[in-house]
Write a protein that holds these residues in place. Sequence first.
Motif, mmCIF file in Angstrom:
data_model
loop_
_atom_site.group_PDB
_atom_site.id
_atom_site.type_symbol
_atom_site.label_atom_id
_atom_site.label_comp_id
_atom_site.label_asym_id
_atom_site.label_seq_id
_atom_site.Cartn_x
_atom_site.Cartn_y
_atom_site.Cartn_z
ATOM 1 N N SER A 103 1.073 -1.090 0.251
ATOM 2 C CA SER A 103 0.161 -0.253 0.050
ATOM 3 C C SER A 103 0.809 0.939 0.042
ATOM 4 O O SER A 103 0.567 2.142 -0.903
ATOM 5 C CB SER A 103 -1.090 -0.270 1.197
ATOM 6 O OG SER A 103 -0.253 0.101 2.336
ATOM 7 N N GLU A 104 2.377 1.651 1.529
ATOM 8 C CA GLU A 104 2.723 2.158 0.448
ATOM 9 C C GLU A 104 3.182 2.602 -0.915
ATOM 10 O O GLU A 104 2.937 3.599 -1.061
ATOM 11 C CB GLU A 104 4.136 2.231 1.905
ATOM 12 C CG GLU A 104 3.356 2.702 3.213
ATOM 13 C CD GLU A 104 2.612 3.436 3.688
ATOM 14 O OE1 GLU A 104 2.812 4.591 3.093
ATOM 15 O OE2 GLU A 104 1.131 2.998 4.068
ATOM 16 N N THR A 105 4.174 1.885 -1.792
ATOM 17 C CA THR A 105 4.372 2.366 -2.631
ATOM 18 C C THR A 105 3.587 2.530 -3.768
ATOM 19 O O THR A 105 3.820 3.548 -3.976
ATOM 20 C CB THR A 105 4.913 0.400 -3.209
ATOM 21 O OG1 THR A 105 5.957 0.308 -2.576
ATOM 22 C CG2 THR A 105 5.365 0.510 -4.567
ATOM 23 N N LEU A 106 1.882 2.098 -3.378
ATOM 24 C CA LEU A 106 0.947 2.594 -4.242
ATOM 25 C C LEU A 106 0.615 3.971 -4.018
ATOM 26 O O LEU A 106 0.618 4.257 -5.035
ATOM 27 C CB LEU A 106 -0.998 2.003 -3.788
ATOM 28 C CG LEU A 106 -0.673 0.203 -4.846
ATOM 29 C CD1 LEU A 106 -1.672 -0.167 -3.798
ATOM 30 C CD2 LEU A 106 -0.428 0.366 -6.203
ATOM 31 N N LYS A 107 0.874 4.253 -2.646
ATOM 32 C CA LYS A 107 0.711 6.070 -2.412
ATOM 33 C C LYS A 107 1.441 6.937 -3.225
ATOM 34 O O LYS A 107 1.452 8.135 -3.662
ATOM 35 C CB LYS A 107 0.806 6.679 -0.798
ATOM 36 C CG LYS A 107 -0.594 5.693 -0.412
ATOM 37 C CD LYS A 107 -0.199 5.360 1.636
ATOM 38 C CE LYS A 107 -1.564 4.982 1.719
ATOM 39 N NZ LYS A 107 -0.880 5.136 3.268
ATOM 40 N N LEU A 108 2.873 6.227 -3.451
ATOM 41 C CA LEU A 108 4.032 6.812 -4.388
ATOM 42 C C LEU A 108 3.191 6.951 -5.206
ATOM 43 O O LEU A 108 4.157 7.851 -6.038
ATOM 44 C CB LEU A 108 5.553 6.236 -3.567
ATOM 45 C CG LEU A 108 5.935 5.999 -2.732
ATOM 46 C CD1 LEU A 108 7.560 5.742 -2.616
ATOM 47 C CD2 LEU A 108 6.313 6.886 -1.965
ATOM 48 N N LYS A 212 10.251 10.607 -12.203
ATOM 49 C CA LYS A 212 11.154 11.570 -10.307
ATOM 50 C C LYS A 212 9.816 11.513 -10.391
ATOM 51 O O LYS A 212 8.967 11.304 -9.146
ATOM 52 C CB LYS A 212 11.505 12.372 -10.317
ATOM 53 C CG LYS A 212 11.266 12.446 -8.797
ATOM 54 C CD LYS A 212 12.306 14.299 -8.455
ATOM 55 C CE LYS A 212 12.668 14.254 -6.824
ATOM 56 N NZ LYS A 212 12.943 16.026 -6.760
ATOM 57 N N LYS A 213 9.004 11.839 -10.935
ATOM 58 C CA LYS A 213 7.018 11.941 -10.701
ATOM 59 C C LYS A 213 6.361 11.226 -10.860
ATOM 60 O O LYS A 213 5.295 11.392 -11.025
ATOM 61 C CB LYS A 213 7.157 13.613 -10.433
ATOM 62 C CG LYS A 213 7.618 14.510 -10.271
ATOM 63 C CD LYS A 213 7.149 16.031 -10.193
ATOM 64 C CE LYS A 213 8.168 17.125 -9.333
ATOM 65 N NZ LYS A 213 7.232 18.915 -10.303
ATOM 66 N N ALA A 214 6.823 9.862 -11.355
ATOM 67 C CA ALA A 214 5.725 8.982 -11.937
ATOM 68 C C ALA A 214 4.690 8.885 -11.295
ATOM 69 O O ALA A 214 4.629 8.570 -10.657
ATOM 70 C CB ALA A 214 6.476 7.537 -12.954
ATOM 71 N N LYS A 215 3.139 9.390 -12.045
ATOM 72 C CA LYS A 215 1.771 8.488 -11.199
ATOM 73 C C LYS A 215 1.282 8.008 -12.555
ATOM 74 O O LYS A 215 0.898 8.143 -13.289
ATOM 75 C CB LYS A 215 1.220 10.230 -11.177
ATOM 76 C CG LYS A 215 2.510 10.558 -10.252
ATOM 77 C CD LYS A 215 2.027 10.445 -8.551
ATOM 78 C CE LYS A 215 2.783 11.534 -7.758
ATOM 79 N NZ LYS A 215 2.743 11.309 -6.270
#
Length: 218
Positions: A103-108, A212-215
């Motif tokens: 879940s933490e990686t998904l938030k990133l 750097k800001k991949a979403k």
Amino acid sequence: MTKNSVKSFVIPFTICVFSALALYPDSSLDPEIYSTEGLELNYNISEELAMANQDQFIEHSIFTPHLGKSFEGFKEALAFKESRGNYFTVNTLGYLGKYQFGSETLKLIGIYTPNQFLYNPELQEKAFIANAERNKWVLRKDIKRFEGQHISGIKVTESGILAAAHLAGPGNVKKFLRSHGGNNLSDAYGSSVRYYMKKFSGYDTSMIKPDKKAKVTL
């Protein structure tokens, strides 16, 4: 014989005659057109294939097309190791989906609803790309510095680095590379950074662009 009886006999007989004539081979057919004379035909097969039993042949010939070292091959090989390619699985530690995201990686990468993520294969595929882009940006200098070198008995490649980052995070891959294999983190199931770098070595991951800001966006 009555008139009706004649009709009941003649009509079926006529149909049978015409059917037979239609199916009879055309006497004008030239067999020379279909001759194999003069062609170099080789009906031999390898000794290995000839000696293999039928079960072995079936086992090696009915599965999916070979993806080789392509990017699709990289994704599917990694997914098979993570979850056997199952989009809808959750492991004992709570990691989700085909690529086993926490879940933490998904938030990133901009995903805040794990349940929606688990039941959306398209979202999972986009998450994999975005996470790889982010990891490649974090590790861009290490890829440039260490790619092609041998560390801890394995050849360092970009795909191996990205696979290991997917397993343990880019920070732990940095530690492995910069300690020349001395710092080799393993996950709860025993898979290590070194193991992933070796197992997923040599794939073509050039399509992944460092970001750097991949979403993730749908």
